[in-house]
Design an enzyme around this catalytic site. Structure first.
Site, mmCIF file in Angstrom:
data_model
loop_
_atom_site.group_PDB
_atom_site.id
_atom_site.type_symbol
_atom_site.label_atom_id
_atom_site.label_comp_id
_atom_site.label_asym_id
_atom_site.label_seq_id
_atom_site.Cartn_x
_atom_site.Cartn_y
_atom_site.Cartn_z
ATOM 1 N N HIS A 17 0.848 -1.197 0.000
ATOM 2 C CA HIS A 17 0.000 0.000 0.000
ATOM 3 C C HIS A 17 0.882 1.245 0.000
ATOM 4 O O HIS A 17 2.112 1.145 -0.055
ATOM 5 C CB HIS A 17 -1.012 -0.036 1.139
ATOM 6 C CG HIS A 17 -0.416 0.027 2.515
ATOM 7 N ND1 HIS A 17 0.230 1.140 3.005
ATOM 8 C CD2 HIS A 17 -0.369 -0.891 3.502
ATOM 9 C CE1 HIS A 17 0.639 0.912 4.231
ATOM 10 N NE2 HIS A 17 0.302 -0.322 4.553
ATOM 11 N N HIS A 20 4.073 1.649 2.110
ATOM 12 C CA HIS A 20 5.272 0.949 1.624
ATOM 13 C C HIS A 20 5.890 1.717 0.459
ATOM 14 O O HIS A 20 7.107 1.867 0.376
ATOM 15 C CB HIS A 20 4.920 -0.466 1.151
ATOM 16 C CG HIS A 20 4.187 -1.281 2.169
ATOM 17 N ND1 HIS A 20 3.006 -1.921 1.892
ATOM 18 C CD2 HIS A 20 4.459 -1.535 3.468
ATOM 19 C CE1 HIS A 20 2.591 -2.557 2.974
ATOM 20 N NE2 HIS A 20 3.444 -2.333 3.952
ATOM 21 N N CYS A 125 2.105 -8.933 20.845
ATOM 22 C CA CYS A 125 1.191 -8.605 19.746
ATOM 23 C C CYS A 125 1.545 -9.471 18.546
ATOM 24 O O CYS A 125 2.636 -9.331 17.990
ATOM 25 C CB CYS A 125 1.268 -7.128 19.339
ATOM 26 S SG CYS A 125 0.356 -6.805 17.796
ATOM 27 N N CYS A 128 2.534 -7.344 15.372
ATOM 28 C CA CYS A 128 3.877 -6.746 15.410
ATOM 29 C C CYS A 128 4.948 -7.833 15.465
ATOM 30 O O CYS A 128 6.108 -7.572 15.219
ATOM 31 C CB CYS A 128 4.078 -5.879 16.650
ATOM 32 S SG CYS A 128 3.057 -4.423 16.747
ATOM 33 N N CYS A 143 -2.628 -3.534 21.708
ATOM 34 C CA CYS A 143 -1.450 -3.051 20.992
ATOM 35 C C CYS A 143 -1.680 -1.589 20.606
ATOM 36 O O CYS A 143 -2.700 -1.261 20.013
ATOM 37 C CB CYS A 143 -1.240 -3.888 19.736
ATOM 38 S SG CYS A 143 -0.005 -3.158 18.651
ATOM 39 N N HIS A 146 -1.871 -1.659 16.573
ATOM 40 C CA HIS A 146 -2.922 -2.402 15.876
ATOM 41 C C HIS A 146 -4.255 -2.438 16.604
ATOM 42 O O HIS A 146 -5.240 -2.941 16.047
ATOM 43 C CB HIS A 146 -2.441 -3.837 15.598
ATOM 44 C CG HIS A 146 -1.281 -3.882 14.665
ATOM 45 N ND1 HIS A 146 0.020 -4.052 15.081
ATOM 46 C CD2 HIS A 146 -1.223 -3.735 13.311
ATOM 47 C CE1 HIS A 146 0.825 -4.029 14.034
ATOM 48 N NE2 HIS A 146 0.104 -3.834 12.950
ATOM 49 N N LYS A 294 -3.084 6.118 11.118
ATOM 50 C CA LYS A 294 -2.074 5.524 10.262
ATOM 51 C C LYS A 294 -2.790 4.710 9.181
ATOM 52 O O LYS A 294 -3.727 3.988 9.464
ATOM 53 C CB LYS A 294 -1.191 4.588 11.091
ATOM 54 C CG LYS A 294 -0.143 3.889 10.256
ATOM 55 C CD LYS A 294 0.563 2.795 11.034
ATOM 56 C CE LYS A 294 1.512 2.031 10.133
ATOM 57 N NZ LYS A 294 1.814 0.692 10.604
ATOM 58 N N LYS A 297 -3.286 -1.680 6.102
ATOM 59 C CA LYS A 297 -4.198 -2.687 5.590
ATOM 60 C C LYS A 297 -5.142 -3.161 6.703
ATOM 61 O O LYS A 297 -6.349 -3.279 6.497
ATOM 62 C CB LYS A 297 -3.376 -3.873 5.071
ATOM 63 C CG LYS A 297 -4.185 -4.892 4.326
ATOM 64 C CD LYS A 297 -4.442 -4.451 2.898
ATOM 65 C CE LYS A 297 -5.363 -5.443 2.210
ATOM 66 N NZ LYS A 297 -5.795 -4.949 0.913
#
Ligand code: MSP
Length: 498
Positions: A17, A20, A125, A128, A143, A146, A294, A297
């Site tokens: 995405h 990246h 997590c 992670c 987390c 996430h 953030k 995905k």
């Protein structure tokens, strides 16, 4: 001189995405700029294929981890050329040569006395693939990245004696203030070190998807140690021959702020433990945010880079990301601000400047420019530009380098307005003046285009070709360093009706 730049290697449990694409584009800007300086450049990106998140994602899809890795590694690999990215190699941590280096280096760390057996218990997590310290755990037992529930894990592991590097890391940070940038991230890393380092698990017992621990077949290496070593292992096999001696240590590791601790603390400690030289700089960028969160995905709020490229081209995306968000800080991105920048800056400031200037040379002089003096005002405006751009890029201030260049693009637009070549063209007596204006304008455009090439490689090449001046070396980015004799026609660089 050599310049070696890396991106993080991307997890293959998700598709590529914009987050990246962001780091990869930034690394490409740096790599291209250093190639323009005539340096030996090596630019590495790739995929991180082991570990629990990948194994879990594969099982959820009912496929073997290797199959998922193969499938998604292809997508990351395909993204690079679509972004106009010129990486020299694409590493996959399932490459057998990489795995062999991981085993060799980590065995050495053990032989040097920095590995022992123990039991670990903590909050973990799975996304992670990392244990969380107590002070990181936000809202309940979740987390902070996430927002998923953390699990309580207890495991027999081999440990890496991170605590043994407390003083050496403090000394490193004291001696090398530019080891981590921006400054706020340097401070963050240093305060983590000062808060006291605890040993960390080096291996995982229950997992099988990873690099086998050579001295104990029941363990695989913890994915982060396997992953970090990609930066070092790649040089030994990427190009057939071993280029480690020539290219190591890395000049720049570019990373996102969520993986700071691994790169600024574990990584130098691991290299010290193995007796390997440390990288020169670690630059930590911020997050691209959409609606204040953030982009990721797992949160489902993703701006699709493939769709943007398809409509506007890779250069537009590269430009937008480097221009919109100061490199090193968080920044919001949106379709609306993308379209605004595309139109006002790429299409108007640069595209129009190029097409109207080339158009006037064709109209008034049949495309030919005569050699001679350049405008003194423009020369003053361009003085020292190349050096300032170099300085910014040396410090990974990619947005500041771009701003320096863009001020000149705007300056050239003002120059056209002030000189009004269309007025000069009506007066035979002012023919020499018109020659000088057209010549100065074309030369100014040539210089900004050479400097813009790392950001806008394909448009810059088209524009330079239309100017009949395809030299890209940075030393040619000085007013008067090149000479344009004849321009040809150019189609719109950034069309508006898309
Ligand atoms: N595999 C690890 C890195 C190992 S490096 C030895 C990893 N992979 S990742 O795919 O999850 O993330 C890779 C990089 O993408 C990180 O630097 C991360 O910060 C970055 N980004 C992911 N989403 C992002 C944004 N929304 N914005 C900017 N970059 C972010 O971590």
């Amino acid at each position: 001189m050599s310049f070696y730049v890396t991106t993080p290697i991307y997890y293959v449990n998700a598709a590529p995405h914009l987050g990246h694409a962001y780091t990869t584009i930034a690394a490409d800007v740096m790599a291209r700029h250093h190639r323009q300086r005539g340096e030996t450049v090596f630019f590495l990106t790739g995929t991180d294929e082991h570990g629990e998140p990948v194994a879990d994602a594969a099982h959820a899809l009912g496929v073997e981890p290797q199959e998922l890795a193969d499938r998604n590694a292809e997508r990351f690999k395909a993204l690079a050329p679509q972004l106009g990215v010129s990486n020299d190699f694409f590493i996959r941590t399932t490459d057998p040569q990489h795995e062999a280096v991981v085993q060799e280096v980590l065995s050495r760390v053990r032989e040097n006395g920095f590995v022992y057996e123990g039991t670990y218990e903590g909050s973990y997590c799975p996304r992670c693939a990392d244990f969380k310290a107590e002070n990181e755990i936000a809202d309940g037992n979740r987390c902070p990245i996430h927002h998923i529930e953390l699990t309580r894990e207890q495991e027999e592991n081999y440990f890496f004696k991170l605590s043994a590097f407390q003083e050496r890391l403090e000394a490193l940070y004291a001696e090398r203030e530019d080891f981590v940038a921006p400054r706020s991230r340097y401070n963050e890393a240093l305060s983590f070190i000062r808060s006291g380092l605890r040993d960390v698990p080096l291996t995982r017992h229950k997992l099988t998807w990873g690099v086998q621990v050579p001295w104990d077949a029941e363990h695989v290496f913890y994915v982060w140690f396997d992953a970090l070593l990609n930066y070092y292992s790649a040089l030994s096999y990427a190009e057939g021959s071993d280029r480690t001696a020539e290219l190591w240590p890395a000049s720049y590791h570019l990373i996102g702020k969520d993986i700071l601790r691994f790169h600024t603390i574990y990584w130098p400690a691991l290299l010290m433990a193995a007796g390997i030289e440390l990288p020169e700089h670690i630059f930590v960028h911020g997050f691209l945010l959409m609606d204040g969160e953030k982009m990721s995905k797992s949160l489902g709020n993703v701006l699709d880079p493939f769709a943007v490229i398809e409509r506007f081209g890779a250069d537009a995306l590269r430009f937008y990301l480097m221009r919109e968000v100061p490199f090193g800080q968080d920044g919001s991105v949106s379709t609306a601000s993308f379209e605004l920048r595309y139109e006002s800056e790429l299409a108007n400031d640069l595209g129009n400047l190029a097409s109207r200037s080339i158009g006037m040379v064709n109209r008034y002089r049949d495309g030919a420019l005569s050699p001679g003096e350049l405008d003194a005002g423009l020369q003053a405006d361009f003085a020292g530009l190349r050096e300032r751009v170099e300085g910014h890029i040396d410090r990974a201030e990619l947005h500041l380098a771009l701003e320096e260049i863009w001020q000149r693009v705007r300056g050239l637009n003002r120059y056209v307005e002030e000189q009004s070549p269309w007025v000069l063209a009506k007066d035979e007596a002012r023919a020499q003046e018109l020659d000088r204006v057209l010549r100065s304008l074309a030369e100014g455009i040539r210089v900004v285009t050479v400097l813009l090439w790392p950001y806008l490689p394909s448009s810059a090449e088209r524009l330079l070709e239309a100017l009949g001046a395809s030299e890209l070396a940075l030393r040619s980015a000085e007013l008067g360093a090149g000479s344009i004799a004849q321009v040809s026609a150019i189609e719109s660089l950034f069309p508006k009706d898309l």
